[in-house]
Design an enzyme around this catalytic site. Structure first.
Site, short mmCIF file in Angstrom:
data_model
loop_
_atom_site.label_atom_id
_atom_site.label_comp_id
_atom_site.label_asym_id
_atom_site.label_seq_id
_atom_site.Cartn_x
_atom_site.Cartn_y
_atom_site.Cartn_z
N ASN A 12 0.81 -1.23 0.00
CA ASN A 12 0.00 0.00 0.00
C ASN A 12 0.84 1.28 0.00
OD1 ASN A 12 -2.57 -1.30 0.05
ND2 ASN A 12 -2.25 -1.73 2.21
N GLU A 84 6.65 -5.93 -8.91
CA GLU A 84 6.81 -7.07 -7.99
C GLU A 84 8.13 -7.80 -8.22
OE1 GLU A 84 4.80 -7.11 -5.61
OE2 GLU A 84 2.89 -6.32 -6.33
N TYR A 176 -2.01 -9.41 4.59
CA TYR A 176 -0.83 -8.66 4.99
C TYR A 176 -1.15 -7.22 5.37
CZ TYR A 176 1.56 -12.52 2.64
OH TYR A 176 2.00 -13.76 2.25
#
Length: 198
Positions: A12, A84, A176
């Site tokens: 985030n 990623e 998470y």
């Protein structure tokens, strides 16, 4: 001379939206961008880089045997963007370093630095070792009432914090939370889940 960049942050922290913004900026100038995402990350569909704010773009899927240098050389874009990167292998990151060095094409890699066990991912470790420039994308602790910088990822399963197990289990806010060190070791899981949602 082109550089290899590693931009890391917690969950985030706006990594994907920043990547998509960079892609848009290049394309607005009539330049070509090559986008890559690891095969393991299929949260938004295979080969899709998406932000939680709802913006998405198609990307080349990186498999175990993908030769990123060959892929980029075939396209010869103006910039390479990788989402990623923590899920890539070290040899993939080395191939990206060759893109910057041998093809003179800038490469910007985005991803997490550490897993929920507070250990480096293979791709992140390689990115630290090979990158010309390392930049942190900051965000704050998700714990209610805390305004410290988030530096760790807390895994929560069945209402309890998890500190050991398999390194990779792809998930989002349901699994998470980005937290500071204090709340990594002393989480109020119920308050955290209530404040940030499932």
């Amino acid at each position: 001379m082109a550089k290899l960049y590693f931009r890391f942050g917690q969950m985030n922290a706006s990594k994907s939206i920043q990547l998509l913004t960079v892609a848009h900026s290049y394309e607005e100038q009539g330049k070509k961008v090559a986008l890559f995402t690891p095969a393991i990350d299929d949260r938004y569909g295979r080969g899709v880089i998406a932000s939680r704010v709802g913006i998405a773009k198609r990307a080349v899927v990186v498999e175990e045997d993908t030769d990123l240098f060959a892929c980029v050389r075939a396209q010869m874009p103006d910039c390479v963007l990788v989402d990623e990167v923590q899920f890539l292998r070290a040899y993939h990151v080395r191939q990206l370093a060759r893109v910057a060095d041998d093809l003179d094409i800038p490469v910007i890699m985005y991803g997490l630095l550490k897993d929920y066990r507070n250990r480096l991912f293979e791709g992140s470790e390689a990115a630290i070792l090979w990158a010309d420039r390392i930049e942190e994308i900051k965000t704050i602790c998700a714990h209610p009432g805390c305004d410290r910088k988030a530096t760790m990822i807390l895994k929560v399963k069945d209402g309890r914090p998890v500190y050991e197990g398999e390194q990779i289990e792809v998930g989002g806010n349901d699994l998470y939370k980005s937290v500071c060190r204090k709340h990594y070791f002393h989480p109020d899981v119920e308050g955290l889940m209530r404040a940030t949602g499932p």
